[in-house]
Design a protein around this motif. Structure first.
Motif, short mmCIF file in Angstrom:
data_model
loop_
_atom_site.label_atom_id
_atom_site.label_comp_id
_atom_site.label_asym_id
_atom_site.label_seq_id
_atom_site.Cartn_x
_atom_site.Cartn_y
_atom_site.Cartn_z
N LEU A 157 2.82 82.15 12.88
CA LEU A 157 2.75 82.67 14.09
C LEU A 157 3.45 81.56 15.06
N LEU A 158 1.71 80.24 15.23
CA LEU A 158 2.30 79.75 15.76
C LEU A 158 3.80 78.62 16.31
N SER A 159 4.12 77.89 15.24
CA SER A 159 5.86 77.72 15.03
C SER A 159 6.45 78.70 16.31
N MET A 160 6.09 80.31 16.38
CA MET A 160 6.61 80.81 16.75
C MET A 160 6.49 81.14 18.02
N PHE A 161 5.09 80.54 18.39
CA PHE A 161 4.87 81.27 20.11
C PHE A 161 4.92 79.81 20.80
N THR A 162 4.91 78.74 19.55
CA THR A 162 5.76 77.04 20.27
C THR A 162 7.01 76.68 20.89
N ARG A 163 7.93 77.29 19.05
CA ARG A 163 9.77 77.83 19.89
C ARG A 163 9.36 78.87 21.49
N LEU A 164 8.51 79.89 21.58
CA LEU A 164 8.19 80.57 22.76
C LEU A 164 7.74 80.50 24.34
N ARG A 165 7.38 78.99 24.19
CA ARG A 165 6.34 78.45 24.84
C ARG A 165 6.11 79.16 26.05
N PRO A 166 8.45 78.21 26.39
CA PRO A 166 8.45 78.29 27.97
C PRO A 166 8.39 79.83 28.68
N LEU A 167 7.96 81.29 27.61
CA LEU A 167 7.86 82.01 27.79
C LEU A 167 6.36 82.94 27.88
N LEU A 168 5.22 82.30 27.63
CA LEU A 168 4.14 82.61 27.80
C LEU A 168 3.46 81.80 28.96
N SER A 169 2.29 82.91 29.50
CA SER A 169 1.60 81.95 30.41
C SER A 169 0.35 80.91 30.30
N PRO A 170 0.01 80.17 30.74
CA PRO A 170 -0.64 78.83 29.88
C PRO A 170 -2.28 79.87 29.36
N PRO A 171 -2.45 80.53 29.65
CA PRO A 171 -3.81 81.48 28.96
C PRO A 171 -3.46 81.58 27.29
N ALA A 172 -2.31 82.69 27.27
CA ALA A 172 -2.05 83.25 26.61
C ALA A 172 -1.45 82.08 25.10
N TRP A 173 -0.28 80.80 26.26
CA TRP A 173 -0.36 80.08 25.09
C TRP A 173 -1.63 79.07 24.56
N GLN A 174 -2.42 78.84 25.29
CA GLN A 174 -3.93 78.07 24.92
C GLN A 174 -4.52 79.10 23.43
N ASP A 175 -4.39 80.22 23.93
CA ASP A 175 -5.20 81.12 22.98
C ASP A 175 -4.42 81.05 21.63
N CYS A 176 -3.42 81.07 21.31
CA CYS A 176 -1.82 80.53 20.31
C CYS A 176 -2.43 79.97 20.19
N VAL A 177 -2.81 78.76 19.87
CA VAL A 177 -2.65 77.44 19.94
C VAL A 177 -4.31 77.52 19.44
N THR A 178 -5.56 77.83 19.79
CA THR A 178 -6.90 77.95 19.74
C THR A 178 -7.44 79.30 18.23
N VAL A 179 -6.37 80.33 18.37
CA VAL A 179 -6.77 81.28 17.42
C VAL A 179 -6.08 81.42 15.45
N LEU A 180 -4.72 80.22 16.70
CA LEU A 180 -3.62 80.39 15.47
C LEU A 180 -3.18 79.07 14.69
N ALA A 181 -4.10 78.09 15.02
CA ALA A 181 -4.02 76.63 14.17
C ALA A 181 -4.99 76.49 13.36
N PRO A 182 -4.48 76.21 12.52
CA PRO A 182 -4.78 75.42 11.05
C PRO A 182 -6.41 75.17 11.21
N SER A 183 -6.79 75.89 10.09
CA SER A 183 -8.84 75.15 10.53
C SER A 183 -8.76 73.61 10.44
N PRO A 184 -9.03 72.95 10.27
CA PRO A 184 -9.13 71.60 9.81
C PRO A 184 -9.78 71.91 8.67
#
Length: 184
Positions: A157-184
């Motif tokens: 999903l993060l890969s898909m939203f990275t590709r779609l990032r130009p269509l996302l608002s900044p807060p939506a993009w930030q939540d995608c990164v925060t929630v979907l990024a793999p845990s360290p």
């Protein structure tokens, strides 16, 4: 014209009437999920019609969630409750043939396929942005409440939203990164 808060209340009543509060959905019930998606869109400062579409986005089922509380033949019933613009967003979201539409959604001029009719057309930039914002709110919500879903699908999903990032608002993009990024 009814106020947005009145439309939200009326939509909640319709959700209850149609059994969404008891329908199973990842992380709880469909009703709870729909409410969280609307609230997410509100936090992202989406306009009222998109928030209402978020609350009702699964009314006709989706390509990924077959449960449909309201048959397509009753679109006018939903439009009466949430307004024509919000209902058209609900239909657009539900009608997406994901396999055919997702790969090129970020590309201006790329076709969108309606899974109900088979029709192909080119949606406007605003329509594509609304669709992606609603998709992000939906997927981020499921990932927040269902760790197994996040572990299985978060990176994709993060890969898909990275590709779609130009269509996302900044807060939506930030939540995608925060929630979907793999845990360290």
């Amino acid at each position: 014209m009814p106020r947005s808060a009145d439309r939200v209340s009326a939509a909640f009543r319709l959700l209850e009437e149609l059994g969404a509060s008891t329908a199973d959905h990842p992380g709880g019930t469909l009703g709870a999920h729909l409410q969280r998606v609307r609230e997410q869109l509100e936090r992202w400062d989406a306009r009222p019609a998109l928030q209402l579409a978020g609350l009702c986005h699964a009314f006709y089922g989706t390509d990924g969630f077959a449960t449909a509380p309201l048959p397509l033949g009753q679109r006018s019933r939903l439009a009466e409750v949430i307004g024509a613009e919000a209902e058209s967003l609900v239909y657009f979201y539900a009608s997406c043939d994901r396999d055919a539409s997702y790969p090129t959604l970020a590309d201006a001029g790329s076709p969108f396929r309606d899974r109900f009719t088979g029709a192909r057309f080119v949606p406007t930039l605003r329509r594509r942005s609304d669709f992606v914002e609603l998709t992000a709110a939906n997927e981020v919500d499921i990932a927040r409440v269902d760790g197994d879903f996040r572990a299985r699908w978060g990176a994709d999903l993060l890969s898909m939203f990275t590709r779609l990032r130009p269509l996302l608002s900044p807060p939506a993009w930030q939540d995608c990164v925060t929630v979907l990024a793999p845990s360290p």
